[in-house]
Design an enzyme around this catalytic site. Structure first.
Site, short mmCIF file in Angstrom:
data_model
loop_
_atom_site.label_atom_id
_atom_site.label_comp_id
_atom_site.label_asym_id
_atom_site.label_seq_id
_atom_site.Cartn_x
_atom_site.Cartn_y
_atom_site.Cartn_z
N GLY A 77 -0.14 -2.42 0.70
CA GLY A 77 0.77 -3.18 -0.13
C GLY A 77 0.15 -4.61 -0.53
CB VAL B 10 -9.92 -1.74 3.29
CG1 VAL B 10 -11.10 -2.00 4.19
CG2 VAL B 10 -8.64 -2.33 3.74
CE LYS C 198 -7.42 -7.33 5.89
NZ LYS C 198 -6.45 -7.41 7.09
N GLY D 263 -3.24 -5.30 -0.17
CA GLY D 263 -4.68 -5.52 -0.40
C GLY D 263 -5.33 -4.27 -0.28
CG ASP E 182 1.40 -4.14 13.03
OD1 ASP E 182 2.38 -3.48 13.23
OD2 ASP E 182 0.76 -4.06 11.94
N GLY F 158 -9.39 2.14 1.83
CA GLY F 158 -8.13 2.64 1.84
C GLY F 158 -7.24 1.29 1.30
#
Length: 387
Positions: free
Chosen positions: A27, A31, A45, A29, A138, A24
């Site tokens: 904005g 992965v 990552k 980085g 988060d 995936g």
């Protein structure tokens, strides 16, 4: 978890990890699916070259230190990292499964007893995090991966020490995912403490049970005002009766009115036991219900990029002044792609039960074979690219 082929611009190796495909992107980085010299799969990552600066490196280094501090069966384990590299990278345990948001979107809400099992599992893991005086900050459905051994929490990029006096964010800024953000976090209160994660877990469980969040709005300013205003009750429509008291307390406006994580565990246990099940039985049912099917063979990898919800997307940073009510005639601000992904109106989730027997998992490819297939994919991609 689905993987797309590498592009010609992608590195073939980082820190000894051979990169086999893309998992995936966000904005800040990308992965990758990587493999260690010994054949251990990893999620690698990498910070984009366009955003590598001193602040990005410092925040990335903080995430690495946090991952070195915490551990547990429900935390994606730290493997290796290099925050000082030209393109800083971080390798963690690879969890072969979809995130919770994708699962609910595809298969519909979970039954109440499985929501309670998910709550007990995640609350126990977060209680251990809080014992280290850490706050995730988060937690959201996209940061919970549903692997073959149960759910795991990822992305501690915004985690902070609850008593820390130093912050990497500028004064009067808010960082986090709005749809799962506690009122005090949305108001810019610092330092943040463990009740922030209790609220976020409540929002996650609400989403798992219903497919919607406590507050939803098409405009980010309206959404923040709904969260901050004490008179606005969270939307608990569709919540099974046995979960209403628990979610009501977890989503309380005042941090002091929320239960602790150990209390959440006990209340989730009570819901499970009221159904005549033991906690271990409920956890096995949860894993069976959410476990992914066989991994897609490398030769059949899709060629289209994943939706943004599957990527590890850094949360937005918004000045508090931008969150205040605007004049009626003022034009609405442009939303960033990250915000659109989190507050866009949801599509109806499929609610049909999966009745077909799951085929036996395909055997894992040998490391040498995986490298050959990855090279073939890179060559095929390069020949078909329009640049």
């Amino acid at each position: 978890m689905q993987t797309t082929p590498l592009s010609p611009e992608d590195p073939a190796e980082l820190g000894g990890f051979e990169l086999l495909g893309r998992i995936g992107q966000g904005g800040m980085g990308q992965v990758y699916l990587g493999e260690s010299p010994g054949g251990e799969p990893a999620a690698v990552k990498v910070i984009k070259a366009s955003v590598v600066d001193s602040e990005a490196r410092l925040r990335f280094a903080q995430e690495i230190e946090v991952l070195k501090t915490i551990w547990g069966p429900r935390i994606a384990a730290f493997l290796d990292a290099d925050p000082e590299a030209e393109r800083p990278w971080l390798a963690t345990e690879y969890v072969d499964g979809p995130d919770l948001r994708r699962h609910i979107t595809t298969h519909g809400p979970l039954p109440a007893v499985l929501v309670a099992s998910l709550g007990a599992t995640l609350a126990e893991a977060l209680a251990a995090v809080h014992k280290q005086d850490l706050v995730h900050r988060d937690l959201k459905p996209a940061n919970i991966l549903l692997g073959p051994n149960g759910p795991k929490i990822i992305d501690f990029g915004l985690a902070v020490f609850s008593e820390a006096g130093v912050t990497l964010t500028a004064p009067n800024t808010v960082m986090g995912t709005p749809t799962c953000m506690a009122p005090e976090q949305a108001s810019g209160v610092k330092p943040l403490s463990s009740p922030v994660d209790v609220y976020a877990l409540g929002a996650v469980l609400l989403y798992a049970a219903t497919g919607h969040y406590p507050y939803e709005a098409a405009n980010i300013h309206v959404l923040f005002n709904m969260i901050i205003q004490s008179g606005n009750e969270p939307d608990l429509s569709g919540v099974p009766d046995e979960l209403v008291p628990l979610l009501t307390s977890m989503l309380a406006h005042s941090a002091g009115d929320r239960p602790t994580m150990p209390e959440v565990v006990q209340r989730c246990r009570a819901v499970i036991e009221a159904q005549g099940l033991k906690v271990a039985q409920a956890r096995r049912r949860l894993t069976t219900h959410t476990a992914p099917g066989p991994s897609v063979p490398s030769a059949e990898l899709p060629t289209q990029p994943l939706p943004q919800s599957a990527a590890e997307v850094p949360a937005p940073t918004l000045p508090i002044t931008q969150l205040l009510p605007r004049p009626v005639d003022a034009p609405p601000p442009a939303l960033t792609p990250t915000l659109r992904a989190d507050i866009a109106p949801r599509e109806p989730a499929a609610r049909t039960a999966r009745t077909a027997k799951r085929p036996a998992p395909a055997p894992r490819r040998h490391s040498v074979q995986a490298r050959k297939v990855a090279q073939q994919l890179r060559e095929a991609y390069a020949q078909s690219a329009k640049f």
